[in-house]
Scaffold this active site. Structure first.
Site, mmCIF file in Angstrom:
data_model
loop_
_atom_site.group_PDB
_atom_site.id
_atom_site.type_symbol
_atom_site.label_atom_id
_atom_site.label_comp_id
_atom_site.label_asym_id
_atom_site.label_seq_id
_atom_site.Cartn_x
_atom_site.Cartn_y
_atom_site.Cartn_z
ATOM 1 N N HIS A 102 -4.582 -2.738 -10.391
ATOM 2 C CA HIS A 102 -4.488 -3.896 -9.493
ATOM 3 C C HIS A 102 -5.209 -3.554 -8.197
ATOM 4 O O HIS A 102 -4.716 -2.772 -7.392
ATOM 5 C CB HIS A 102 -2.991 -4.177 -9.268
ATOM 6 C CG HIS A 102 -2.694 -5.277 -8.301
ATOM 7 N ND1 HIS A 102 -1.429 -5.476 -7.785
ATOM 8 C CD2 HIS A 102 -3.485 -6.243 -7.760
ATOM 9 C CE1 HIS A 102 -1.456 -6.513 -6.962
ATOM 10 N NE2 HIS A 102 -2.676 -6.995 -6.920
ATOM 11 N N HIS A 110 1.152 0.424 -14.353
ATOM 12 C CA HIS A 110 0.522 -0.399 -13.308
ATOM 13 C C HIS A 110 0.125 0.479 -12.121
ATOM 14 O O HIS A 110 0.920 1.269 -11.621
ATOM 15 C CB HIS A 110 1.505 -1.474 -12.857
ATOM 16 C CG HIS A 110 0.950 -2.480 -11.891
ATOM 17 N ND1 HIS A 110 0.161 -3.542 -12.288
ATOM 18 C CD2 HIS A 110 1.073 -2.590 -10.546
ATOM 19 C CE1 HIS A 110 -0.169 -4.264 -11.221
ATOM 20 N NE2 HIS A 110 0.372 -3.708 -10.141
ATOM 21 N N SER A 163 5.197 0.220 -11.867
ATOM 22 C CA SER A 163 4.180 0.467 -10.837
ATOM 23 C C SER A 163 4.398 1.836 -10.226
ATOM 24 O O SER A 163 5.431 2.088 -9.590
ATOM 25 C CB SER A 163 4.280 -0.607 -9.750
ATOM 26 O OG SER A 163 3.534 -0.185 -8.619
ATOM 27 N N MET A 175 1.080 -12.939 -7.702
ATOM 28 C CA MET A 175 1.865 -12.091 -6.793
ATOM 29 C C MET A 175 3.123 -12.841 -6.365
ATOM 30 O O MET A 175 3.058 -13.968 -5.886
ATOM 31 C CB MET A 175 1.048 -11.722 -5.554
ATOM 32 C CG MET A 175 -0.026 -10.683 -5.802
ATOM 33 S SD MET A 175 0.553 -9.161 -6.589
ATOM 34 C CE MET A 175 1.710 -8.523 -5.375
ATOM 35 N N MET A 217 -4.998 0.138 -2.856
ATOM 36 C CA MET A 217 -5.017 -0.619 -1.588
ATOM 37 C C MET A 217 -5.981 0.044 -0.613
ATOM 38 O O MET A 217 -5.991 1.272 -0.495
ATOM 39 C CB MET A 217 -3.628 -0.621 -0.960
ATOM 40 C CG MET A 217 -2.541 -1.143 -1.867
ATOM 41 S SD MET A 217 -0.961 -1.067 -1.019
ATOM 42 C CE MET A 217 0.126 -1.596 -2.360
ATOM 43 N N ASP A 223 4.111 -9.817 -10.279
ATOM 44 C CA ASP A 223 4.224 -8.529 -9.581
ATOM 45 C C ASP A 223 4.927 -8.711 -8.246
ATOM 46 O O ASP A 223 4.428 -9.422 -7.377
ATOM 47 C CB ASP A 223 2.790 -7.991 -9.381
ATOM 48 C CG ASP A 223 2.723 -6.614 -8.741
ATOM 49 O OD1 ASP A 223 3.771 -6.010 -8.486
ATOM 50 O OD2 ASP A 223 1.580 -6.163 -8.508
ATOM 51 N N GLY A 224 6.090 -8.051 -8.114
ATOM 52 C CA GLY A 224 6.763 -8.009 -6.830
ATOM 53 C C GLY A 224 8.197 -8.507 -6.871
ATOM 54 O O GLY A 224 8.446 -9.654 -7.223
ATOM 55 N N GLY A 272 8.301 -1.928 -9.703
ATOM 56 C CA GLY A 272 8.148 -0.662 -8.991
ATOM 57 C C GLY A 272 9.495 -0.091 -8.594
ATOM 58 O O GLY A 272 10.066 0.753 -9.282
ATOM 59 N N ASP A 276 -1.595 0.488 -8.332
ATOM 60 C CA ASP A 276 -1.925 -0.336 -7.165
ATOM 61 C C ASP A 276 -2.906 0.381 -6.253
ATOM 62 O O ASP A 276 -2.565 1.384 -5.635
ATOM 63 C CB ASP A 276 -0.652 -0.636 -6.369
ATOM 64 C CG ASP A 276 0.256 -1.607 -7.093
ATOM 65 O OD1 ASP A 276 -0.223 -2.707 -7.434
ATOM 66 O OD2 ASP A 276 1.430 -1.264 -7.322
ATOM 67 N N MET A 298 -6.263 -4.179 -4.666
ATOM 68 C CA MET A 298 -6.014 -4.936 -3.434
ATOM 69 C C MET A 298 -7.037 -4.451 -2.406
ATOM 70 O O MET A 298 -6.707 -3.751 -1.449
ATOM 71 C CB MET A 298 -4.573 -4.711 -2.972
ATOM 72 C CG MET A 298 -3.572 -5.478 -3.834
ATOM 73 S SD MET A 298 -1.903 -4.830 -3.698
ATOM 74 C CE MET A 298 -1.984 -3.567 -4.961
ATOM 75 N N GLY A 305 0.839 -5.384 -0.775
ATOM 76 C CA GLY A 305 0.748 -4.317 0.221
ATOM 77 C C GLY A 305 1.864 -3.297 0.152
ATOM 78 O O GLY A 305 1.647 -2.126 0.430
ATOM 79 N N PHE A 306 3.044 -3.746 -0.229
ATOM 80 C CA PHE A 306 4.190 -2.835 -0.208
ATOM 81 C C PHE A 306 5.127 -3.114 -1.378
ATOM 82 O O PHE A 306 5.297 -4.266 -1.777
ATOM 83 C CB PHE A 306 4.981 -3.010 1.100
ATOM 84 C CG PHE A 306 4.153 -2.730 2.320
ATOM 85 C CD1 PHE A 306 4.040 -1.433 2.816
ATOM 86 C CD2 PHE A 306 3.444 -3.752 2.941
ATOM 87 C CE1 PHE A 306 3.250 -1.170 3.929
ATOM 88 C CE2 PHE A 306 2.648 -3.500 4.060
ATOM 89 C CZ PHE A 306 2.559 -2.205 4.556
HETATM 90 C C1 DX5 Z 1 2.653 -4.682 -4.140
HETATM 91 C C2 DX5 Z 1 2.219 -4.096 -5.449
HETATM 92 C C3 DX5 Z 1 3.289 -4.002 -6.453
HETATM 93 C C4 DX5 Z 1 4.468 -3.140 -6.070
HETATM 94 C C5 DX5 Z 1 5.680 -3.813 -6.656
HETATM 95 O O1 DX5 Z 1 1.536 -4.987 -3.378
HETATM 96 O O2 DX5 Z 1 1.180 -4.873 -6.010
HETATM 97 O O3 DX5 Z 1 2.776 -3.600 -7.721
HETATM 98 O O4 DX5 Z 1 4.386 -1.831 -6.540
HETATM 99 O O5 DX5 Z 1 6.805 -3.189 -6.182
HETATM 100 P P1 DX5 Z 1 8.268 -3.798 -6.372
HETATM 101 O O6 DX5 Z 1 8.511 -3.950 -7.829
HETATM 102 O O7 DX5 Z 1 9.128 -2.775 -5.721
HETATM 103 O O8 DX5 Z 1 8.295 -5.127 -5.650
HETATM 104 ZN ZN ZN Z 2 0.563 -4.418 -8.134
#
Ligand code: DX5
Ligand code: ZN
Length: 215
Positions: free
Chosen positions: A65, A32, A7, A136, A36, A174-175, A196, A34, A67, A141-142
């Site tokens: 993705h 990937h 990501s 998820m 937002m 993811d996450g 990520g 993201d 969001m 979000g983060f």
């Molecule tokens: C969060 C994102 C993820 C994020 C994952 O909302 O959708 O794709 O980048 O990050 P890590 O792998 O650090 O949890």
């Molecule tokens: Zn994501």
């Protein structure tokens, strides 16, 4: 199937080209991305200009993705901007079937994502039309949050439903995933792992990707 999708939310945007080239050289099959909007999630990331740049910088499939609220307003534009997979959030989409049709009409693959509090069964009635489900495993979000283990129960339920019905649908998660928990995640029935911070914060980023794949 085992795919890793780094990501770029955790990439160094001052050195984005370097980080995309790293993904290109690595064993990761997808990138990937993201998006937002600060409304569906309490954070704002990036949109079309970055996506277009990444599209030019790599030939690997782009896994977008979304969001964002009202994803149906934008899915077509993301597909046209070069997304290979466009994933909207089930919770944000009033008419998932229409969104899926729009994504497919421009030749992209369609995904639906569920937040940690959403029951996986909620998407079963249109599962047969999806190319991918994104579970998820943190609150969207983060980056850098801790993995929520109950997400694997959803993965198992999805795997069962997809296999029983004979659907052609990937499961992505993811996450909070690193080489430490990747094996358990793949074993639950996941096809695609998004990672990520565990990739971009690693000393050897390419090795971190290989370690997830071989976990
Ligand atoms: C969060 C994102 C993820 C994020 C994952 O909302 O959708 O794709 O980048 O990050 P890590 O792998 O650090 O949890
Ligand atoms: Zn994501």
């Amino acid at each position: 199937m085992r795919i890793v999708a780094p990501s770029i939310l955790s990439a160094d945007f001052g050195n984005l080209e370097r980080d995309i080239k790293m993904i290109d050289r690595s064993a990761a099959e997808w990138v990937h991305i993201d998006v937002m909007d600060g409304v569906f999630v309490p954070n704002i990331s990036f949109g079309f200009p970055i996506l277009k740049y990444v599209r030019k910088a790599t030939e690997k499939p782009l896994d977008v993705h979304l969001m964002i609220v009202e994803p149906e307003r934008y899915v077509k534009r993301f597909a046209e901007a070069g997304a290979n997979y466009v994933t909207f959030h089930h919770e944000a989409c009033a008419d998932p079937r229409a969104a899926i049709a729009e994504i497919k009409a421009v030749g992209a693959k369609a995904g639906a994502s569920i937040k940690p509090a959403t029951q996986v069964e909620e998407i079963f009635d249109y599962l047969g039309e999806l190319d991918m489900v994104l579970v998820m495993s943190v609150e969207p979000g983060f980056g850098g949050q801790s993995f929520m283990p109950h997400s694997l129960d959803k993965v198992r339920a999805l795997r069962k439903e997809i296999d029983e019905k004979g659907y052609n649908c990937l499961i992505e998660i993811d996450g909070g995933i690193s080489a430490k928990n990747a094996r358990e995640v793949f074993d639950a029935g996941v096809d695609v792992i998004v990672a990520g911070s565990s990739v971009f914060n690693a000393e050897d980023q390419e090795q971190a990707i290989t370690d997830i794949l071989n976990a």
